[in-house]
Design an enzyme around this catalytic site. Sequence first.
Site, PDB file in Angstrom:
ATOM      1  N   GLY A  14       1.290  -1.016  -0.284  1.00  0.00           N
ATOM      2  CA  GLY A  14       0.355  -0.453  -0.422  1.00  0.00           C
ATOM      3  C   GLY A  14       0.525   1.261   0.033  1.00  0.00           C
ATOM      4  O   GLY A  14       0.465   2.232  -0.050  1.00  0.00           O
ATOM      5  N   ARG A  24      15.025  12.909  -0.752  1.00  0.00           N
ATOM      6  CA  ARG A  24      14.140  12.918  -1.253  1.00  0.00           C
ATOM      7  C   ARG A  24      13.304  12.623  -1.963  1.00  0.00           C
ATOM      8  O   ARG A  24      12.878  11.269  -1.611  1.00  0.00           O
ATOM      9  CB  ARG A  24      14.703  12.817  -3.490  1.00  0.00           C
ATOM     10  N   GLU A  54       7.887   5.252   7.724  1.00  0.00           N
ATOM     11  CA  GLU A  54       7.647   5.073   9.326  1.00  0.00           C
ATOM     12  C   GLU A  54       7.197   6.491  10.353  1.00  0.00           C
ATOM     13  O   GLU A  54       6.797   6.551  11.538  1.00  0.00           O
ATOM     14  CB  GLU A  54       8.228   4.083  10.197  1.00  0.00           C
ATOM     15  N   GLY A 101      13.312   7.135   2.685  1.00  0.00           N
ATOM     16  CA  GLY A 101      12.186   6.148   3.927  1.00  0.00           C
ATOM     17  C   GLY A 101      11.792   8.097   4.219  1.00  0.00           C
ATOM     18  O   GLY A 101      12.006   7.977   5.514  1.00  0.00           O
TER      19      GLY A 101
END
Lengths: 706, 183
Positions: free
Chosen positions: A477, A595, A672, A669
């Site tokens: 997702g 980025r 989270e 990343g």
Amino acid sequence: MSTRTSTTPVTPRSMGTRLDRVDGPEKVTGRATYAVESAAHDTGDPLHVWLVQSTVAKGEVERLDPAAALAHPGVVAVLDHTSAMRLADTDDGELAILQDPRVHFRGQVVALVLAETSEAAREGAALVEVSYREEPHEAELREDNATYRPETVNPAMDTDTEDGDVDAALAGAAVLVEQTYRTPHEHNNPMEPHATVARWAQDGTSGEVLDLVDSTQGVHGVAQTVGPVLGLEATQVRVRAPYVGGGFGSKGQPHAHVVAAALAAHAVRPRPVRLAVTRQQMFALTGYRTATISHVRLGADADGRLVGLEHRVQEQTSAVKEFAEQTASPSRMMYAAPARRTSHRLAVLDVAVPSWMRAPGEMPGMFAGEVAMDELALACGLDPVELRLRNEPDLDPETGKPFDVRRLPDCLRRGAERFGWADRPREPRSRRVGDWWVGTGVAAATYPAMKMPGNEARVTALGGGRYGVAIGCVDIGTGARTVLTQIAADALGVDPGAVDLEVADTRLPSASVAGGSSGTSSWGSTVVAAAQRFREEHGPDPAAGAEVTASAAKSPAETETANHSFGAVFCEARVNRWTGEVRVPRLLGVYSVGRVLNPVTARSQLVGGLVMGLSAALFEESWRDPRTGHVVTQDLASYHVAAHADVLDVDAEWLEESDEAFTPMGSRGIGEIGIVGTAAAVANATHHATGVRVRELPLTPDRFLS
Amino acid sequence: MGEGVRRAASGYGVRMDTTIELTVDGHRRQLTVDTRTTLLDALRERLAVTSPKKGCDHGQCGSCTVLLDGRRHLTCLALAVAFDGSEVVTAEGLAADDALHHVQEAFLEHDGYQCGYCTPGQVCSAVGVLDEAKQGHPSHVTEDLEADVELTDDEIRERMSGNLCRCGAYPGILAAVKEAAGA
Ligand code: FES
Ligand code: FES
């Protein structure tokens, strides 16, 4: 075999621009097929498996009588510890089901019912008669549990750290905050319940023996874990996960139901079976975040500069398998305190196995640390933004290395400006609008930038300017399908439309788990490596069929610098003076994440993290009855997650940057960091609104009515 | 029970099968269901119509929402035998051949989803909301029960609150429904 390839930074063309999700039409129509649904479209006529769970927290199955279940029309078989296939490896206590009569926690799988329909399977499960020899159990996390010191904490971090003379520093501090913070037992609750479709080949002498369609965050990980448990090589297990309805960590590793499906399928081979874990069963079988107790001491000089910091954590693991949440880990690198001590201790409880839940460690740890910083700001008479700016380290306090990029101050300043922070009254409980106390709060966020080993990608020229790109990663997702298409396109120098991306199958080159916010960095770098090597070997105009498989060499940043993302979360909270209800009209996160490869999917990731953080702040709490070990909040009516009406103005923005030292795409990343610090920002805002300091989640109305 | 009833009586359990007819996404389908079969399982497990999703099976999440005889409805809380002769439209049926429904287009435009699991239910719910608003149905947050319903942000949030999204795509869903309401 693939070659480890150094990468060079990719010139962004599609990267950084909007590309609608490539699987969008499938999702909005429901044509996207999730794990258990593959059985409906299969001609194999699968049997339905239903799990029978223990109703005691500890003891032994004394007698298990399947007669009534077997007599029920449609029931085909009942498997228990006397009849299920023997497993080859029982070291993983969570996965070693139906091998012996021991019960380690309430809700453990004690039998499987196989039936022609789901109705018969469910009824059959209710008809299995089980009696137990019960033993005393311990199922409650308290401050006075007996604890032990685990060897490491998740994923492989030091359990304890100590730098400098913490006690002396705290004793000499001009200002001291010493408090205990708690976060509750929380369940991931992805919207798609865990499910597995399994089929054994009749004769398993060679090649693939077991076929799984699983709702997982990593197909290769499932094969590598479950294969040996079943006495198979990883290569003998094929796993696919075409669409996955969220995971948030709970699908990061296979849980007992995957083994259950394999055992059931083995009993009726070669007939397939389908096992859909129910929402209720998920609360015992698919992982959760342990409750945490954080004892925090912050000492500062008169100007608010930290001189010492201590973060001691107590949490729980399960008797049957260890999991140690790294709750104190962010306190090791967040601020420039010269003396720091952190520790983790675990109580062993007779309960289900805790596991990863979005930002394990950072989420509960930063709740504690960032509420403590708010308390320190007040104690020092400083603005909470200013306090954080004063405690910016030059080097990573944990490793002594320079930070790759550390732009927390930019996030704080940008957020403060956009949020209108300057107009904030200094004193708590200064503003009331009608029946609502109004306040604002801030917290910092951080999450490590990580890449996982074990990735390979394949690039194939398909002719006519088209390219096949294959890597066995899973899009749960996050938008991985879409973003990897963009990365591959830019690395090859073609349009995204010229890329045919294949994912989510162990027959494809191996990929690491969609977890730890490492997916795009790990898989993307690998795709870039394969694409760049492909161009090197086959040039701009390759013959159809030309093919390269490669993996990425480590980037220098992975060893030379400390790599983390940062963010600042600003919150406006309103607390009803009569009912204590908390509403959050505004929530803003500003992030430094390298980025942003696709502004549309990235916004959804960051906003989704903020919403989950808001949900944790206001609602989420699982309640385990210590008398029975039973999680009584085992559905979505009693385990509350944020609904649409709870989510008002939530937004995320990011700083322009590119981190090409870490990945050739310049990204770091984003999965989270959105949940980190968010609950602290909400708690700090409710304190500013009401003057009531709540040090325990969730921020339910009763806490404001004392 | 009508004539389609078959009793498979043996041992402890008595199972009753019934033949019913449903129109699903424009197709008339005859099927045999257990009297315990929910409408959701009838669609997903008997007819291989997997557009409606099962998030909880207890009426707590909205993933299984379809348009049932024209109104949004949770199919996990409905027994299939009670809906003999009904018309079901799923999110898949809202899209005609290759053209998506304008609500679906709006979900794409505003990225009102991530994993997609709650999405068919959200889409059906949104179509239901637009229709309910047009018909003047008030909601918990409607101030003036007599006036025409205006789909403000609060109205949309309230009316869409039966559909949980664990990915937290609510801001995108709000923008999508708002756009669709204006279309
Ligand atoms: S599956 Fe029907 S409401 Fe959740
Ligand atoms: S899009 Fe994943 S639950 Fe809504």
